[in-house]
Design a protein around this motif. Structure first.
Motif, PDB file in Angstrom:
ATOM      1  N   THR A  32       0.836  -1.200   0.000  1.00 41.59           N
ATOM      2  CA  THR A  32       0.000   0.000   0.000  1.00 41.59           C
ATOM      3  C   THR A  32       0.869   1.248   0.000  1.00 41.59           C
ATOM      4  O   THR A  32       0.562   2.234  -0.679  1.00 41.59           O
ATOM      5  CB  THR A  32      -0.929  -0.010   1.230  1.00 41.59           C
ATOM      6  N   LYS A  33       1.971   1.214   0.726  1.00 45.72           N
ATOM      7  CA  LYS A  33       2.893   2.338   0.778  1.00 45.72           C
ATOM      8  C   LYS A  33       3.425   2.671  -0.616  1.00 45.72           C
ATOM      9  O   LYS A  33       3.568   3.844  -0.973  1.00 45.72           O
ATOM     10  CB  LYS A  33       4.052   2.011   1.719  1.00 45.72           C
ATOM     11  N   ASP A  34       3.685   1.656  -1.435  1.00 48.52           N
ATOM     12  CA  ASP A  34       4.169   1.871  -2.800  1.00 48.52           C
ATOM     13  C   ASP A  34       3.113   2.572  -3.655  1.00 48.52           C
ATOM     14  O   ASP A  34       3.433   3.464  -4.446  1.00 48.52           O
ATOM     15  CB  ASP A  34       4.571   0.546  -3.446  1.00 48.52           C
ATOM     16  N   TYR A  35       1.859   2.149  -3.493  1.00 47.84           N
ATOM     17  CA  TYR A  35       0.763   2.796  -4.226  1.00 47.84           C
ATOM     18  C   TYR A  35       0.646   4.271  -3.839  1.00 47.84           C
ATOM     19  O   TYR A  35       0.471   5.138  -4.696  1.00 47.84           O
ATOM     20  CB  TYR A  35      -0.575   2.102  -3.933  1.00 47.84           C
ATOM     21  N   ILE A  36       0.752   4.536  -2.557  1.00 47.98           N
ATOM     22  CA  ILE A  36       0.627   5.908  -2.066  1.00 47.98           C
ATOM     23  C   ILE A  36       1.772   6.772  -2.581  1.00 47.98           C
ATOM     24  O   ILE A  36       1.562   7.901  -3.037  1.00 47.98           O
ATOM     25  CB  ILE A  36       0.541   5.937  -0.525  1.00 47.98           C
ATOM     26  N   GLN A  37       2.988   6.257  -2.539  1.00 47.72           N
ATOM     27  CA  GLN A  37       4.138   7.012  -3.037  1.00 47.72           C
ATOM     28  C   GLN A  37       4.011   7.284  -4.536  1.00 47.72           C
ATOM     29  O   GLN A  37       4.284   8.387  -4.999  1.00 47.72           O
ATOM     30  CB  GLN A  37       5.439   6.257  -2.749  1.00 47.72           C
ATOM     31  N   PHE A  38       3.585   6.259  -5.280  1.00 51.87           N
ATOM     32  CA  PHE A  38       3.411   6.439  -6.721  1.00 51.87           C
ATOM     33  C   PHE A  38       2.315   7.457  -7.003  1.00 51.87           C
ATOM     34  O   PHE A  38       2.470   8.335  -7.859  1.00 51.87           O
ATOM     35  CB  PHE A  38       3.079   5.092  -7.380  1.00 51.87           C
ATOM     36  N   ASN A  39       1.206   7.352  -6.283  1.00 51.63           N
ATOM     37  CA  ASN A  39       0.103   8.295  -6.459  1.00 51.63           C
ATOM     38  C   ASN A  39       0.540   9.726  -6.146  1.00 51.63           C
ATOM     39  O   ASN A  39       0.181  10.670  -6.866  1.00 51.63           O
ATOM     40  CB  ASN A  39      -1.079   7.892  -5.586  1.00 51.63           C
ATOM     41  N   ASN A  40       1.322   9.912  -5.106  1.00 48.62           N
ATOM     42  CA  ASN A  40       1.813  11.246  -4.757  1.00 48.62           C
ATOM     43  C   ASN A  40       2.710  11.811  -5.851  1.00 48.62           C
ATOM     44  O   ASN A  40       2.633  13.003  -6.172  1.00 48.62           O
ATOM     45  CB  ASN A  40       2.556  11.220  -3.423  1.00 48.62           C
ATOM     46  N   ALA A  41       3.560  10.962  -6.434  1.00 49.18           N
ATOM     47  CA  ALA A  41       4.447  11.410  -7.510  1.00 49.18           C
ATOM     48  C   ALA A  41       3.635  11.830  -8.736  1.00 49.18           C
ATOM     49  O   ALA A  41       3.915  12.862  -9.352  1.00 49.18           O
ATOM     50  CB  ALA A  41       5.426  10.307  -7.879  1.00 49.18           C
ATOM     51  N   LYS A  44       1.819  15.161  -7.990  1.00 46.62           N
ATOM     52  CA  LYS A  44       2.733  16.305  -8.062  1.00 46.62           C
ATOM     53  C   LYS A  44       3.032  16.648  -9.516  1.00 46.62           C
ATOM     54  O   LYS A  44       3.028  17.827  -9.908  1.00 46.62           O
ATOM     55  CB  LYS A  44       4.020  15.998  -7.312  1.00 46.62           C
TER      56      LYS A  44
END
Length: 93
Positions: A32-41, A44
């Motif tokens: 889930t952390k990977d999805y969140i980081q990708f979504n944030n990128a 932005k």
């Protein structure tokens, strides 16, 4: 040219998203952390694209305003004469 380059950049970002989703479907190691980081990128990036488009729109609005001011002053006759003179110079060479 700017609009064309932006469309290519956005298309590349869409392909990156598709690749991430395909990788996530095949791999069980995506957290889930990977999805969140990708979504944030991606978020932005899209904000930066939106800001660039907003700046371009403001520039266009300013140019339109300047053209309107120029034509309201009645100087448009001078512009036509300038164009005729410059084209004759090119033909004489």
């Amino acid at each position: 040219m700017n609009e064309l380059s932006m469309s290519h950049i956005i298309n590349a970002e869409a392909e990156k998203i598709q690749a991430f989703v395909q990788h996530a479907e095949r791999s069980m190691s995506v957290k889930t952390k990977d999805y969140i980081q990708f979504n944030n990128a991606v978020s932005k990036f899209m904000e930066e694209i939106t800001m660039e488009q907003w700046l371009s729109l403001n520039k266009l609005d300013r140019v339109i305003q300047l053209v309107d001011e120029h034509f309201q002053e009645g100087d448009y006759d001078d512009c036509e004469d300038d164009d005729k003179g410059s084209s004759e110079e090119y033909y004489d060479e």
